[in-house]
Design a protein around this motif. Structure first.
Motif, mmCIF file in Angstrom:
data_model
loop_
_atom_site.group_PDB
_atom_site.id
_atom_site.type_symbol
_atom_site.label_atom_id
_atom_site.label_comp_id
_atom_site.label_asym_id
_atom_site.label_seq_id
_atom_site.Cartn_x
_atom_site.Cartn_y
_atom_site.Cartn_z
ATOM 1 N N GLU A 43 0.832 -1.189 0.000
ATOM 2 C CA GLU A 43 0.000 0.000 0.000
ATOM 3 C C GLU A 43 0.877 1.254 0.000
ATOM 4 O OE1 GLU A 43 -3.910 -1.717 2.423
ATOM 5 O OE2 GLU A 43 -2.675 -0.132 3.272
ATOM 6 N N ARG A 44 0.277 2.339 -0.443
ATOM 7 C CA ARG A 44 0.972 3.613 -0.416
ATOM 8 C C ARG A 44 1.192 4.021 1.041
ATOM 9 N NH1 ARG A 44 -0.730 8.009 -4.794
ATOM 10 N NH2 ARG A 44 -0.427 6.076 -5.977
ATOM 11 N N SER A 105 -3.920 14.162 10.606
ATOM 12 C CA SER A 105 -4.369 13.614 9.319
ATOM 13 C C SER A 105 -3.276 13.566 8.262
ATOM 14 C CB SER A 105 -5.529 14.444 8.773
ATOM 15 O OG SER A 105 -6.634 14.403 9.637
ATOM 16 N N ASP A 108 -2.426 10.298 6.270
ATOM 17 C CA ASP A 108 -3.518 9.565 5.616
ATOM 18 C C ASP A 108 -3.623 10.003 4.154
ATOM 19 O OD1 ASP A 108 -7.050 9.046 6.422
ATOM 20 O OD2 ASP A 108 -5.793 8.332 4.781
ATOM 21 N N PRO A 109 -3.296 9.124 3.208
ATOM 22 C CA PRO A 109 -3.324 9.520 1.796
ATOM 23 C C PRO A 109 -4.708 9.944 1.311
ATOM 24 C CG PRO A 109 -3.014 7.149 2.005
ATOM 25 C CD PRO A 109 -2.877 7.716 3.377
ATOM 26 N N ILE A 110 -5.753 9.439 1.954
ATOM 27 C CA ILE A 110 -7.109 9.785 1.528
ATOM 28 C C ILE A 110 -7.393 11.271 1.705
ATOM 29 C CG2 ILE A 110 -9.551 9.375 2.016
ATOM 30 C CD1 ILE A 110 -8.874 6.537 2.760
ATOM 31 N N LYS A 111 -6.688 11.911 2.639
ATOM 32 C CA LYS A 111 -6.931 13.314 2.952
ATOM 33 C C LYS A 111 -6.335 14.275 1.918
ATOM 34 C CE LYS A 111 -8.907 12.324 6.884
ATOM 35 N NZ LYS A 111 -10.357 12.528 7.083
ATOM 36 N N TYR A 112 -5.515 13.764 1.012
ATOM 37 C CA TYR A 112 -4.829 14.644 0.063
ATOM 38 C C TYR A 112 -5.642 14.805 -1.218
ATOM 39 C CZ TYR A 112 -0.870 14.801 3.141
ATOM 40 O OH TYR A 112 -0.065 15.048 4.230
ATOM 41 N N HIS A 113 -5.655 16.025 -1.705
ATOM 42 C CA HIS A 113 -6.513 16.356 -2.834
ATOM 43 C C HIS A 113 -5.811 16.194 -4.185
ATOM 44 C CE1 HIS A 113 -8.086 18.586 0.677
ATOM 45 N NE2 HIS A 113 -9.271 18.323 0.159
ATOM 46 N N TRP A 115 -2.195 14.927 -6.477
ATOM 47 C CA TRP A 115 -1.036 14.031 -6.504
ATOM 48 C C TRP A 115 -0.202 14.293 -7.746
ATOM 49 C CZ3 TRP A 115 0.081 10.488 -2.680
ATOM 50 C CH2 TRP A 115 -0.901 10.325 -1.690
#
Length: 125
Positions: A43-44, A105, A108-113, A115
């Protein structure tokens, strides 16, 4: 919004590399910038982050003391200086930008808008 990562390559264990991420964002001061990495079949994972305004830094335990995240606000570029590299650091490295993230946060990669496209780092033993 655009993130352009560069600087990856192949290096022997114990060597160093510096990654760069040229950023084009709407309002820089609200962002947290970070580096993540992803090895094949894994996983990332979070590597390091820095607040664009203020410069607060956070590091993953695996890279503390070896990697340094920094920024040049004059040219809107994010860096990751990687020293004492070992084969476990082999991965595709991504830069990311997240708006108004709180400290808890940042990993947590989900929090980034946004890439970047990723740059390959290979460390040979």
């Amino acid at each position: 919004v655009q993130l352009q990562a560069s600087g990856g390559g192949t290096v022997q264990a114990g060597g160093s590399l510096r990654l760069s991420c040229a950023a084009s964002l709407d309002t820089f001061s609200t962002y947290v910038m970070a580096w993540f990495r992803q090895a094949p079949g894994k996983e990332r994972e979070f590597v390091a982050s820095i607040k664009w305004s203020g410069g607060n830094r956070t590091y993953a335990d695996a890279v503390k003391g070896r990697f340094t995240i920094s920024k040049d606000t004059a040219i809107n570029t994010l860096y990751l200086q990687m020293n004492s590299l070992n084969p476990d650091d082999t991965a595709v490295y991504y830069c990311a930008a997240g708006r108004s993230l709180i400290t808890s946060s940042v990993s947590d990669p989900i929090k980034y808008h946004y890439w970047g496209q990723g740059t390959q780092v290979t460390v040979s033993s």
